[in-house]
Design a protein around this motif. Structure first.
Motif, PDB file in Angstrom:
ATOM      1  N   GLY A 175      -3.159   2.372   3.075  1.00 44.42           N
ATOM      2  CA  GLY A 175      -2.383   2.997   4.058  1.00 44.42           C
ATOM      3  C   GLY A 175      -3.053   2.708   5.456  1.00 44.42           C
ATOM      4  O   GLY A 175      -2.751   3.580   6.458  1.00 44.42           O
ATOM      5  N   VAL A 176      -4.256   1.929   5.425  1.00 47.61           N
ATOM      6  CA  VAL A 176      -4.812   1.699   6.837  1.00 47.61           C
ATOM      7  C   VAL A 176      -4.824   0.048   6.866  1.00 47.61           C
ATOM      8  O   VAL A 176      -5.368  -0.635   5.922  1.00 47.61           O
ATOM      9  CB  VAL A 176      -5.912   2.404   6.820  1.00 47.61           C
ATOM     10  N   PRO A 177      -4.580  -0.544   8.228  1.00 41.95           N
ATOM     11  CA  PRO A 177      -4.547  -1.909   8.293  1.00 41.95           C
ATOM     12  C   PRO A 177      -6.151  -2.352   8.477  1.00 41.95           C
ATOM     13  O   PRO A 177      -7.010  -1.524   8.982  1.00 41.95           O
ATOM     14  CB  PRO A 177      -3.784  -2.310   9.684  1.00 41.95           C
ATOM     15  N   PHE A 178      -6.542  -3.363   7.952  1.00 42.51           N
ATOM     16  CA  PHE A 178      -8.013  -3.934   8.192  1.00 42.51           C
ATOM     17  C   PHE A 178      -7.698  -5.574   8.599  1.00 42.51           C
ATOM     18  O   PHE A 178      -6.473  -6.092   8.198  1.00 42.51           O
ATOM     19  CB  PHE A 178      -8.907  -3.747   6.878  1.00 42.51           C
ATOM     20  N   ARG A 179      -8.676  -6.035   9.198  1.00 39.37           N
ATOM     21  CA  ARG A 179      -8.841  -7.645   9.618  1.00 39.37           C
ATOM     22  C   ARG A 179      -8.785  -8.297   8.383  1.00 39.37           C
ATOM     23  O   ARG A 179      -9.755  -8.085   7.592  1.00 39.37           O
ATOM     24  CB  ARG A 179      -9.726  -7.920  10.459  1.00 39.37           C
TER      25      ARG A 179
END
Length: 210
Positions: A175-179
């Protein structure tokens, strides 16, 4: 562009020390640090060598799981690159594997100045739930998680698309973007981009700590 462009390695990166137990870290964790973790065939040593353009910086073993220590390298700019013990896919005994996992968990819980956690995963494998959980733990501890899908050169175009789709699904699950970086230490693909990312994120941290 920063004085260290993405085309050059970190200048004068050298081996600093190794520790087997977190009780040995003393003041080591007072230095801004980035860490590399992954299963024992994920290519951590090859990546460290490619980043520094120093083939012998981190020893690459033909036997997966040989790294059982926390190996610390120091850059000229003053921040640490930390090579964590590999886990899984090794010939280590159950006790050795359990000890390595305990060391990794303790590291994330106790290392005071860890800024970025790079989580390496062979592009030829599915992204494991264990690594997904590690991303969430890092976020909870205010450590920036970054996924590196290694050995991307071994995949054809359709397989590379599948890997990217899988990582998008992982972000949706959390539910959260990451690189995410898609990288080959063999061909150099993505290495310059990763260097630039590290420099941009760590130079200011180093200045603050001085």
């Amino acid at each position: 562009m920063h004085k260290y462009s993405k085309e050059i390695p970190f200048p004068e990166t050298k081996f600093f020390t190794s520790i087997a137990h977190l009780s040995e870290k003393e003041e080591l964790d007072s230095v801004p640090s980035i860490a590399f973790m992954g299963r024992s065939n994920s290519g951590k040593s090859s990546l460290l060598n490619a980043l520094s353009n120093h083939r012998g910086l981190a020893k690459v073993s033909k036997t997966p799981g040989k790294t059982k220590l926390i190996n610390i390298f120091r850059t000229k700019e003053g921040f640490n690159l930390i090579d964590l013990p590999g886990f899984g896919y090794s010939k280590a005994s159950h006790k050795e594997h359990k000890d390595m996992m305990k060391l990794l968990e303790g590291f994330l819980n106790s290392w005071q100045n860890l800024k970025i956690l790079f989580i390496l995963c062979d592009s030829q494998r599915e992204f494991p739930e264990e690594e997904l959980s590690t991303i969430e733990v890092a976020m909870e501890k205010k450590i920036k998680p970054v996924v590196i899908r290694t050995k991307i050169d071994k995949l054809n175009q359709s397989e590379q698309h599948r890997v990217r789709t899988d990582m998008e699904a992982a972000m949706n699950e959390i539910g959260v973007p990451f690189r995410v970086f898609y990288l080959s230490a063999t061909t150099g693909r993505g290495v310059g981009e990763l260097r630039e990312f590290i420099v941009e994120n760590m130079i200011d941290q180093t200045k603050v700590s001085k």
